[in-house]
Design a protein around this motif. Structure first.
Motif, mmCIF file in Angstrom:
data_model
loop_
_atom_site.group_PDB
_atom_site.id
_atom_site.type_symbol
_atom_site.label_atom_id
_atom_site.label_comp_id
_atom_site.label_asym_id
_atom_site.label_seq_id
_atom_site.Cartn_x
_atom_site.Cartn_y
_atom_site.Cartn_z
ATOM 1 N N GLY A 268 59.932 96.554 32.485
ATOM 2 C CA GLY A 268 60.318 95.212 32.925
ATOM 3 C C GLY A 268 61.529 94.638 32.229
ATOM 4 N N GLU A 269 62.333 95.502 31.565
ATOM 5 C CA GLU A 269 63.359 94.946 30.687
ATOM 6 C C GLU A 269 64.532 94.272 31.375
ATOM 7 N N THR B 148 64.172 91.923 33.645
ATOM 8 C CA THR B 148 63.694 90.632 34.165
ATOM 9 C C THR B 148 64.710 89.513 33.926
ATOM 10 N N CYS C 65 58.476 96.037 38.103
ATOM 11 C CA CYS C 65 58.267 94.870 38.965
ATOM 12 C C CYS C 65 56.888 94.272 38.714
ATOM 13 N N SER D 229 56.781 92.610 35.189
ATOM 14 C CA SER D 229 57.591 91.396 35.183
ATOM 15 C C SER D 229 56.838 90.294 35.923
ATOM 16 N N LEU E 83 62.833 90.024 39.464
ATOM 17 C CA LEU E 83 61.965 91.136 39.055
ATOM 18 C C LEU E 83 62.651 92.463 39.333
#
Lengths: 384, 384
Positions: free
Chosen positions: A261-262, A264, A285, A288, A278
């Motif tokens: 999720g980096e 986001t 996804c 996030s 996202l």
């Protein structure tokens, strides 16, 4: 140099991103809704009894209503005859009676009388007026997510409508990849299901061309409480969601130390509506969503912002490895003797990691993982 | 003597009643449903991958696709120039390439080339065909209650419909009390909400005159999977539900050693549809539902028959008192130091007992309760 229109993701701490979401997502309007369809809704006002429950003295069980004083002295040697006044549990106590003799302790005869062999005391087997709730008593407190038991109690209290928080209205924009084969196609159904789980209403779920102009134009549409943009973020040359939000409103946080999720992003439209960007990769996804978008939806719906999974301390049977500097979501499986052990990560098997796992551990950015034998907080998937 | 048409409740053990329900409630038909609206449904067949995931080798991150062998010998002293082939995470690997160089490790120039300062190995940053799932791998097993993460994975696997257990269809008959003020009015909305929580569909919820003939006539209607009759049971002169079921089909169990809920009845229509007779008193109705009717609905829906509350061992801070010979549901509140203590019982405050409580303990019929300091299994209301 990259043009300023396409900003690079930074490395904001997860806690900072959560604090931003909590500040941006405020409680919503309230609305009246029929009690009959209110299951799962969150109560926005305490509900007080406006009349006592029960409204008057009533029979606590099936039997015969009597005036207790008339049974004085009754025994097996001295049966006393009283008028037959049959009552069922819940019936109002007839005038002139103050006790109920259970069905099995009296025998009706042909002359509309009962024979009593034991004296009754006033109040025997009678549920007094207000015994369940007196006028003004709190029946169900604000913030309660209404379940069947609350609906039953509120029906008894003669309510037919309740004041609840309005469901958050959510817009989902799919930043449509140029190539039809790309994996982002899976995100729409998954995120729609997540929004519904969290009590939100998906007002719109539309694909938008993955260009700066198209995404920017889509971000000015209004009438919702939160906007989710799926995909089109990251350092790729085809990624314009972050730049579009920066132009269409505010890009407050871009790039979070979360794995997966980096990439986001968090921000607002020009109208002040919170926007979560996202990542398109399905596992990223999902996470996030869970940590940021879902939190916002759960908050503005009046419920608790926490992850809707139950959590429990469990001992690790094997070391859980995590990258330092990143908050990492590590899928785990429950094993023998109430332990957990890691299973292939989201980086290795994407969403498959959630299916093989019984839950997950959130390892904070300051940690390299958890040694074997350590206690960890495990969020369990069961029922979640 | 009472006429045989109005049987008296017996004293069947809760376990015997549960065994009867489990034998009567069998798994339902299956049906196909769109994946998009399948959240919460229970999968009736294993889902296997019909193609590998990913379908071919693809980029694991944003970068440049290269043929690894062409980068051999590259270093900061010996940069190697390669054709610029930009790829985003998830893109299929272009023909003739076998590795991806991350965006930040190569610099594109004006001649559609990149300069590489480190040799790549074949497979670097490439997600291999089938890495997530090979053909035939089980993606989601039968019995899974579909959540967002499953919907995401199955979308990736290109499914648009799934085979699930059909929702149980439930008929609710309200044995309408003669007196309008009686408390049974509350049961309909409460039980409807409970059925919906358990995945059932309320096909019909109608009031029936509380007479033998009317209830018997209502019990022959068909087209549902389970029938619930609310009220009109017990030893009262106005209680005809049990007699009506005995005439309209089979009254297998009548009277259960459960408090609240001791006048529960179980049986079948002449067509073999399971029927649960629930007491009219609200708390008794709720518990008769939870232990028997809800169990049947959860079972025939393909889910687990257990109570849908999470349970946990907790130490009692005060003695929990229960009547020997009865399985008793005792509401409890969580206290300091991870303990529980009893709160006013269902007998004392009816459904209010559920609102003041954090959960409940089920004390079996062989026990008089639980001493202070004992560990008890507490079913927690949170999220239930």
């Amino acid at each position: 140099m990259r043009p300023p229109a396409n900003p690079l993701p930074g490395h904001h701490l997860v806690d900072a991103a959560i604090a931003w979401i909590d500040a941006a997502a405020y409680h919503l309007d309230i609305e009246d809704t029929p009690l009959l369809t209110a299951r799962g809704r969150v109560l926005a006002k305490d509900i007080h009894a406006v009349r006592p429950i029960p409204t008057g003295d009533r029979a606590a069980l099936d039997g015969f209503a009597v005036q207790a004083s008339a049974s004085l002295g009754a025994s097996t040697y001295n049966p006393v005859q009283l008028p037959l006044i049959a009552v069922a549990a819940g019936d109002a106590l007839p005038a002139g009676t103050d006790a109920v003799i259970p069905l099995e302790l009296a025998e009706p005869d042909e002359r509309a009388c009962i024979e009593v062999v034991e004296a009754a005391a006033a109040g025997d087997n009678v549920e007094q007026q207000g015994a369940v709730a007196t006028i003004g008593a709190t029946l169900v407190p604000t913030g309660t997510q209404l379940a069947a038991r609350h609906i039953g109690l509120l029906t008894i209290a003669r309510l037919s409508r309740v004041t609840v928080f309005r469901r958050p209205r959510v817009q989902i924009l799919l930043a449509k990849p140029a190539k039809a084969d790309a994996c982002e196609d899976s995100d729409g159904p998954m995120i729609r299901a997540s929004v519904e789980r969290d009590g939100g209403v998906v007002e719109q779920c539309v694909a938008v061309e993955r260009g700066l102009t198209a995404i920017r134009a889509a971000l000015v549409e209004a009438g919702v409480d939160i906007v989710l943009v799926l995909g089109g973020i990251g350092p790729g040359i085809d990624d314009h969601s972050a730049a579009a939000l920066a132009e269409a409103g505010e890009l407050a946080i871009y790039g979070v130390a979360l794995r997966p999720g980096e990439t986001t992003g968090l921000g607002r439209t020009v109208g002040g509506v919170p926007v979560v960007l996202l990542p398109g990769a399905p596992a990223a996804c999902l996470w996030s969503y869970e940590l940021f978008a879902g939190r916002a939806i759960r908050r503005v719906g009046g419920g608790g912002p926490e992850l809707p999974c139950r959590s429990r301390e469990i001992i690790t049977a094997r070391k859980i490895v995590s990258a330092i500097g990143m908050t990492e979501i590590c899928p785990v499986r429950c094993g023998a003797g109430d332990t957990v052990e890691p299973v292939p990560s989201f980086a290795e098997t994407g969403l498959m990691a959630t299916v093989g796992a019984d839950g997950f551990v959130i390892v904070p950015e300051g940690s390299e993982g958890r040694p074997q034998g350590a206690g960890v907080t495990v969020y369990l998937y069961e029922g979640c």
